[in-house]
Write an enzyme that holds these catalytic residues in place. Structure first.
Site, mmCIF file in Angstrom:
data_model
loop_
_atom_site.group_PDB
_atom_site.id
_atom_site.type_symbol
_atom_site.label_atom_id
_atom_site.label_comp_id
_atom_site.label_asym_id
_atom_site.label_seq_id
_atom_site.Cartn_x
_atom_site.Cartn_y
_atom_site.Cartn_z
ATOM 1 C CD1 TRP A 204 48.136 57.487 68.442
ATOM 2 C CD2 TRP A 204 49.621 57.425 70.116
ATOM 3 N NE1 TRP A 204 48.110 56.216 68.985
ATOM 4 C CE2 TRP A 204 49.021 56.152 70.009
ATOM 5 C CE3 TRP A 204 50.591 57.628 71.091
ATOM 6 C CZ2 TRP A 204 49.337 55.095 70.854
ATOM 7 C CZ3 TRP A 204 50.917 56.579 71.934
ATOM 8 C CH2 TRP A 204 50.294 55.325 71.814
ATOM 9 C CG ASP A 205 47.810 57.200 64.480
ATOM 10 O OD1 ASP A 205 47.186 57.774 65.392
ATOM 11 O OD2 ASP A 205 47.535 56.043 64.104
ATOM 12 C CD1 TRP A 206 45.179 59.363 66.972
ATOM 13 C CD2 TRP A 206 45.594 61.168 68.232
ATOM 14 N NE1 TRP A 206 45.306 58.946 68.282
ATOM 15 C CE2 TRP A 206 45.562 60.039 69.072
ATOM 16 C CE3 TRP A 206 45.848 62.415 68.801
ATOM 17 C CZ2 TRP A 206 45.760 60.120 70.451
ATOM 18 C CZ3 TRP A 206 46.052 62.496 70.167
ATOM 19 C CH2 TRP A 206 46.006 61.357 70.976
ATOM 20 C CG ASN A 483 44.524 50.911 72.496
ATOM 21 O OD1 ASN A 483 43.457 50.703 71.946
ATOM 22 N ND2 ASN A 483 45.602 51.321 71.823
ATOM 23 C CD GLU A 484 45.102 49.219 68.666
ATOM 24 O OE1 GLU A 484 44.102 49.451 67.979
ATOM 25 O OE2 GLU A 484 46.237 49.656 68.393
ATOM 26 C CD GLU A 582 41.165 51.969 68.078
ATOM 27 O OE1 GLU A 582 41.266 51.734 69.291
ATOM 28 O OE2 GLU A 582 42.142 52.202 67.346
#
Length: 912
Positions: A204-206, A483-484, A582
């Site tokens: 993921w981006d993190w 989510n999203e 968020e």
């Protein structure tokens, strides 16, 4: 069915006295032969790869391939170097003996509580079944297969190749489901949306790609005659006349065989009811094996109950309930010593919770606010990702630390994000006891997903099992199906617009016809109806059949907001939504955390770049720092240290400004009633949005959150168009003392300690609301000897001499401040103490910090591998002497801790 004396479900009648007599007799004589028996298969596992070149024995559960063979995956570049583990297939084998003569009657279930993810299971070389969902419990009747000596094999397929195969099959049928792969910066793996697996395990981006596989939960043999209690849901509501609480109870049973059966259920609620409740309706009326549920109502007088409240609003009183089930086949009753009795214990809290979506005061759309026990509550908190990228490695200690840290920062809600896992029973029980409401996403995030019948069948079982398991918790406030993904579809994140009709139909089929449908089967009076997505327009989404033209409509539902091109310290750039679920900004973990994570010969900036998965790289961090702080040049020796430190200041300030804005809009026509920033925690040492790093140490953001989320807080909000300062007083307390309240405004010069000018005025607080105190033109604050570059403002909210809250306003770029020089900082460890608690020693020490000139954002860091907390961090020191307290747990008393083990930085250190 209502429980009442004398009825089929009754409280303390003759049948109850008979059962108690028998039960007590069994205890006296030591006979437990009728209890369902559970044998844990947690040890003696061996693991081998497909060609047998790598194997290990004597392993215990929970387990995963990375935790066994690649425990260094989060160090250096091992997210890449150990990726080969995810490309192989692995077999878990357990050889065990079983006394088939002793257990010759009844059924024996082999139950896997969590397999990650695609596997075949064989017992004594007979195929029991296949798994494809890590979130599902799988059970197999092995009564006819067990022998004296048994071999259990779980063959797990590489998730990377399994995902690829499923994607290729869809491609061949012209039904591809994007995104195929994550952005290149993620260093990730492709097609994770093909699997019912923790979505973030492919990167993921993190977080890193660590495509785990293994037995991430326990494996059991369950021995019983016909049925066992699996889950109990307790839906609590107030009766119509308000005199009682009602518990609507559903006991979900797992049954084996294809026969209807009989049962007796006893509820013990010693703090609520004078006598146990006996449900004996099914001693004569059989339960269907197709839908094995026992459902009944039980009322409790309201005066016997202490109401459960979220953190900051009251007590988190929880009441233990214990259920005992006896289930048997024959109408003549259970046979002696047959395995008929199973038990389940849980704790419940009595509260009401509503999501209020009524026409908004501004005439545009609907409100979106949570009301608990009749009180409108501003939801403040953060987003929670898994506490470890390897799900089998999550520990109670990690979870406890994170949730207690959230409570300490005055949070009352956490959002369990949809790309992780459904958290453990311990997580939700702890949230119950800490008063942390849970916004619970189902595990679908940032992707389109398949809708084949096999996939949907697995999803339905996933939703059923997890919703039943979680529903009784008072902390679980709302379920959300994804989510999203609505925003991704509408805004064409994954280039789906060429087939809009197909993807919209598939979206509705998955989330509305399946996930939402299953969630509604466990709907509660005490919990709002599920949302279909986040962000979404809430109930207004129904008008658009749950795909709205703008799912980020500020006038309905919730929003997610990120903008990396503007000045995140400016409140004017942010939306005015009903609820912000968020938002956030990146920072870097501490310098010492990087030292712990990298190899000795790794270059820090190169490793940082490798772990920076943001599509824009570190440009947003650097750009924001350069707007406000004196960042050295990249070729300077202190660049990395400054970038880490300044990134944490920038993140903390950006999140403070945005959160304070949302809190300040509560009593305006915008009626913003929630702020959950992204994100609470981390899964490795890397650039991310977290407020707490992987080792559990707080970044500046979390220290500051204790202040900007405090129940009483003062806000100094800059209005650029008017060049003025809005003074706003926030109060979440339903009752508050307003006598003796003043605001003190101190004007400081950057060059001198102590305020050079001070004014004060009387103020008041609005209970559970916002007091818009006054608007002050900037020119009225900074004039004569004070100007925008040589001075700054400190604002204190006081009750008489007690400082309730403090904030600062910096009228110019700090890097351009005039008079900001070396503060002449010196420090000493002033005192030490050690206190033994259990098997750890709590170390405490005070650090005395002296300065000669103002020190900006004083930053402390412990250079030892402990999880530590300072009493404050990133603070402004404008007095000659200040004391900061350090605490950490260790196995010894750290009396040899030296000054050199504590690093202290100030912005002053980097001024040219």
């Amino acid at each position: 069915m209502k429980c009442r004396p004398g009825g089929g479900c009754h409280n303390g009648g003759p049948a109850w006295r008979l059962l108690v007599g028998l039960w007590c007799g069994f205890l006296v004589h030591g006979i437990r032969g009728d209890a369902v028996e559970v044998i844990e298969l947690w040890s003696n596992w061996s693991i081998a790869n497909q060609n047998g070149t790598l194997s290990i024995a004597d392993q215990t559960l929970p387990s995963g391939i990375y935790s066994v063979f690649g425990s260094q995956v989060l160090e250096s570049y091992n997210d890449i170097h150990l990726r080969w583990l995810a490309y192989d297939n692995w077999t878990y084998t357990n050889s065990f003996q079983f006394d088939i003569h002793h257990y010759k009657r009844g059924h024996i279930n082999l139950t896997f509580h969590g397999i990650d993810t695609v596997a075949e299971i064989r017992l004594n070389h007979q195929l029991l079944g296949r798994t494809d969902n890590m979130f599902v419990r799988y059970s197999f009747d092995v009564s006819a297969i067990l022998q004296l000596d048994n071999v259990l094999e779980v063959e797990i397929v590489s998730p990377v190749w399994a995902a690829l195969a499923k994607s290729q099959a869809l491609d061949a049928a012209s039904s591809s489901v994007p995104p195929a792969c994550p952005p290149g910066r993620y260093n990730g793996e492709c097609h994770v949306n093909m699997l019912r697996k923790m979505q973030s395990s492919f990167a993921w981006d993190w977080g890193p790609a660590a495509p785990s596989m293994g037995l991430w939960k326990n494996v059991q043999l369950e021995i019983y005659e016909v049925a066992v209690i699996r889950d109990v849901d307790v839906d609590i509501s107030r009766t119509a006349n308000g005199s009682h609480w009602n518990m609507h109870i559903r006991c979900y049973l797992d049954s084996v065989g294809r026969h209807n059966f009989y049962a007796t259920l006893i509820l013990y609620a010693v703090e609520l009811l004078d006598h146990p409740v006996v449900v004996d309706t099914y001693t004569w009326k059989p339960i269907s094996y197709l839908t094995p549920v026992i459902e009944f109502d039980q009322t409790v007088p309201i005066e016997k109950v202490v109401t459960w409240w979220p953190n900051g609003y009251g007590e988190q009183k929880l009441y233990p309930l214990h259920f005992t089930l006896k289930a048997w086949l024959g109408s003549d009753g259970a046979e002696v010593r047959s395995k008929t009795k199973s038990q389940k214990s849980l704790r419940v809290g009595f509260r009401t919770l509503e999501l209020i979506e009524r026409p908004a005061a501004d005439g545009l759309g609907n409100t979106f606010l949570f009301q608990v026990n009749g009180l409108e509550i501003f939801m403040k908190g953060s987003n929670y990702i898994p506490s470890h990228i390897l799900p089998e490695n999550q520990t109670k200690d990690q979870i406890e630390h994170l949730l207690k840290s959230a409570k300490e920062a005055h949070m009352n809600m956490l959002r369990v994000w949809g790309g992780g896992i459904y958290e453990s029973d311990y997580f939700y029980s702890l949230a119950d006891s800490l008063g942390l409401l849970i916004w619970q996403d189902m595990m679908f995030a940032c992707a389109m997903y398949p809708v084949g019948e096999e996939y949907l069948s697995s999803v339905r079982e996933e939703v059923r099992q997890n919703a039943k398991r979680l529903s009784h918790h008072p902390s679980v406030a709302i379920f959300v199906t994804n989510n999203e993904n609505e925003a991704a579809l509408v805004q064409n994140w994954y280039q789906t617009s060429f087939e809009d009709a197909r993807f919209e139909a598939e979206y509705r089929e998955l989330y509305v016809a399946n996930v939402l449908h299953e969630l509604k089967l466990v709907s509660h009076k005490s919990r709002p109806q599920p949302l279909v997505s986040s962000p979404s327009n809430g109930k207004a989404s129904a008008v658009d059949n749950y795909i709205s033209e703008n799912p980020q409509d500020e006038h309905n539902g919730d929003v997610h907001f990120y903008d990396y091109l503007k000045d995140a310290w400016d409140p004017g750039i942010y939306p005015r939504p009903r609820f912000a679920s968020e938002y956030g900004f990146q920072s870097l973990p501490s310098f010492y955390s990087w030292q712990r994570s990298k190899n000795e010969d790794d270059d820090l900036l190169t490793l940082l770049k490798h772990r920076q998965h943001h599509p824009l790289g570190s440009t947003p961090i650097i750009s924001l720092v350069e707007r406000h702080l004196p960042l050295p040049l990249p070729e300077d020796d202190n660049f990395a240290e400054a970038l880490i430190y300044f990134s944490q200041i920038s993140q903390a300030m950006a999140t403070k400004v945005e959160t304070e804005l949302y809190r300040s809009l509560r009593d305006t026509t915008h009626n913003t009633m929630g702020a959950l920033y992204w994100q609470l925690n981390d899964v490795w040492v890397a650039p991310s949005w977290s407020g707490i790093d992987f080792y559990g140490n707080w970044k500046l953001l979390h220290y500051w959150a204790r202040d900007f989320l405090a129940p009483i807080a003062i806000v100094a909000q800059y209005e650029k168009s008017e060049d003025s300062l809005n003074i706003i007083l926030l109060c979440d307390e339903p009752q508050v003392e307003t006598d003796g309240l003043i605001v003190v405004a101190n004007i400081h010069l950057w060059s001198q300690l102590l305020p050079r000018q001070s004014i004060n005025w009387t103020v008041t607080l609005r209970p559970n609301g916002v007091q818009y105190d006054k608007v002050i033109p900037i020119k009225d604050l900074f004039h004569e000897e004070f100007n925008r570059r040589n001075a700054f403002l400190e604002l204190q909210l006081r009750r008489r001499q007690e400082v309730l809250s403090r904030t600062y306003f910096f009228p110019s770029n700090i890097a351009a401040a005039i008079g900001l020089e070396d503060p002449g900082l010196e420090y000493e460890i002033a005192s030490r103490s050690c206190l033994t608690t259990g098997n750890v020693i709590r170390n405490s020490m005070s650090i005395s910090i002296q300065v000669k000139r103002p020190a900006v954002f004083v930053y402390l860091e412990l250079l030892k591998p402990y999880r530590y907390t300072f009493s404050e961090n990133g603070y402004m020191q404008t007095t000659p002497m200040h004391v900061v307290y350090l605490t950490f747990d260790a196995t010894t008393c750290a009396r040899l801790l030296r000054k050199a083990d504590i690093k202290i930085l100030t912005v002053n250190d980097f001024m040219p």
